[in-house]
Design a protein around this motif. Structure first.
Motif, mmCIF file in Angstrom:
data_model
loop_
_atom_site.group_PDB
_atom_site.id
_atom_site.type_symbol
_atom_site.label_atom_id
_atom_site.label_comp_id
_atom_site.label_asym_id
_atom_site.label_seq_id
_atom_site.Cartn_x
_atom_site.Cartn_y
_atom_site.Cartn_z
ATOM 1 N N GLN A 171 -27.362 -16.735 5.225
ATOM 2 C CA GLN A 171 -27.317 -18.130 4.841
ATOM 3 C C GLN A 171 -26.083 -18.448 4.008
ATOM 4 O O GLN A 171 -25.539 -19.547 4.115
ATOM 5 N N GLU A 208 -23.581 -19.044 6.623
ATOM 6 C CA GLU A 208 -23.860 -20.308 7.307
ATOM 7 C C GLU A 208 -23.432 -21.497 6.454
ATOM 8 O O GLU A 208 -22.825 -22.445 6.953
ATOM 9 N N HIS A 209 -23.736 -21.439 5.182
ATOM 10 C CA HIS A 209 -23.386 -22.563 4.306
ATOM 11 C C HIS A 209 -21.871 -22.709 4.194
ATOM 12 O O HIS A 209 -21.350 -23.830 4.169
ATOM 13 N N ILE A 247 -20.826 -24.354 7.417
ATOM 14 C CA ILE A 247 -21.237 -25.756 7.458
ATOM 15 C C ILE A 247 -20.251 -26.620 6.668
ATOM 16 O O ILE A 247 -19.835 -27.687 7.131
ATOM 17 N N GLY A 305 -17.836 -29.315 8.537
ATOM 18 C CA GLY A 305 -17.990 -30.705 8.111
ATOM 19 C C GLY A 305 -16.659 -31.326 7.717
ATOM 20 O O GLY A 305 -16.331 -32.444 8.126
ATOM 21 N N LEU A 340 -20.968 -27.255 14.463
ATOM 22 C CA LEU A 340 -21.641 -27.604 13.213
ATOM 23 C C LEU A 340 -23.148 -27.713 13.428
ATOM 24 O O LEU A 340 -23.938 -27.205 12.618
ATOM 25 N N GLU A 341 -23.563 -28.351 14.496
ATOM 26 C CA GLU A 341 -24.998 -28.491 14.770
ATOM 27 C C GLU A 341 -25.655 -27.125 14.974
ATOM 28 O O GLU A 341 -26.782 -26.901 14.519
ATOM 29 N N GLU A 392 -24.636 -24.278 13.650
ATOM 30 C CA GLU A 392 -24.669 -23.613 12.344
ATOM 31 C C GLU A 392 -25.833 -24.148 11.506
ATOM 32 O O GLU A 392 -26.554 -23.389 10.866
ATOM 33 N N LYS A 393 -26.034 -25.453 11.528
ATOM 34 C CA LYS A 393 -27.143 -26.043 10.786
ATOM 35 C C LYS A 393 -28.482 -25.569 11.346
ATOM 36 O O LYS A 393 -29.419 -25.295 10.585
ATOM 37 N N ASP A 403 -29.119 -22.036 10.171
ATOM 38 C CA ASP A 403 -29.532 -22.041 8.772
ATOM 39 C C ASP A 403 -31.002 -22.424 8.652
ATOM 40 O O ASP A 403 -31.762 -21.797 7.899
ATOM 41 N N GLN A 404 -31.420 -23.427 9.406
ATOM 42 C CA GLN A 404 -32.826 -23.863 9.354
ATOM 43 C C GLN A 404 -33.757 -22.773 9.872
ATOM 44 O O GLN A 404 -34.835 -22.541 9.308
#
Length: 168
Positions: free
Chosen positions: A111, A114-115, A118, A122, A144-145, A147-148, A151-152
């Protein structure tokens, strides 16, 4: 060319530099993800790392496409941030004997990466739009989508079972 050097004079310079930075980061992650998968004991986590490895290879290809669309050479620049995240993950993994706790630590390390991604994607999307490169922004937005979403998935996996197992 460092982020805060005189080599970056324009928004375009900044955009290209950050493309080079995230290109390096994605390449490093294609090396780190198989190692993380091999250390993971939770089958879902292991598979998640391998699935994201395939996505990450696609991210590298998309970045190469953006370089070409923008008319600049495909090039990576060292990214001390991702190197530090990966190094910290390796060190932590080497220090954790309890495999359930190790899985929680691996999720945390993933994570962190990932952050970082992101944030970079962005900014790149915003800058591409500012430069009138909606075509580049559109390609970067796909990544980006993903990666988000990754993360989720990691959050859900951590909260639904990995952290619970690590705490018991």
């Amino acid at each position: 060319m460092g982020l805060f050097t005189k080599d970056i004079k324009t928004m375009n310079d900044l955009f290209v530099h950050q493309l080079q930075d995230i290109y390096y980061a994605e390449q490093q992650l294609t090396k780190a993800l198989p190692k993380m998968a091999s250390k993971a004991t939770d089958p879902q986590l292991k598979q998640g790392f391998l699935t994201h490895l395939e996505e990450t290879k696609q991210h590298v290809a998309r970045l190469e496409e953006v370089f070409k669309m923008h008319g600049v050479p495909v090039k990576a620049v060292d990214c001390p941030a991702i190197d530090g995240i990966i190094e910290e993950a390796d060190e932590t993994a080497g220090e954790v004997a309890d495999k359930a706790v190790l899985d929680a630590a691996l999720i945390n390390a993933a994570q962190a990466a990932e952050h970082y991604e992101i944030v970079r994607y962005g900014s790149l999307i915003a800058w591409a739009k500012q430069l009138g490169r909606n075509d580049c922004a559109s390609v970067l937005a796909k990544t980006l989508e993903e990666e988000k979403a990754t993360d989720q998935k990691l959050t859900t996996l951590a909260e639904s079972k990995v952290n619970l197992r690590a705490a018991s």
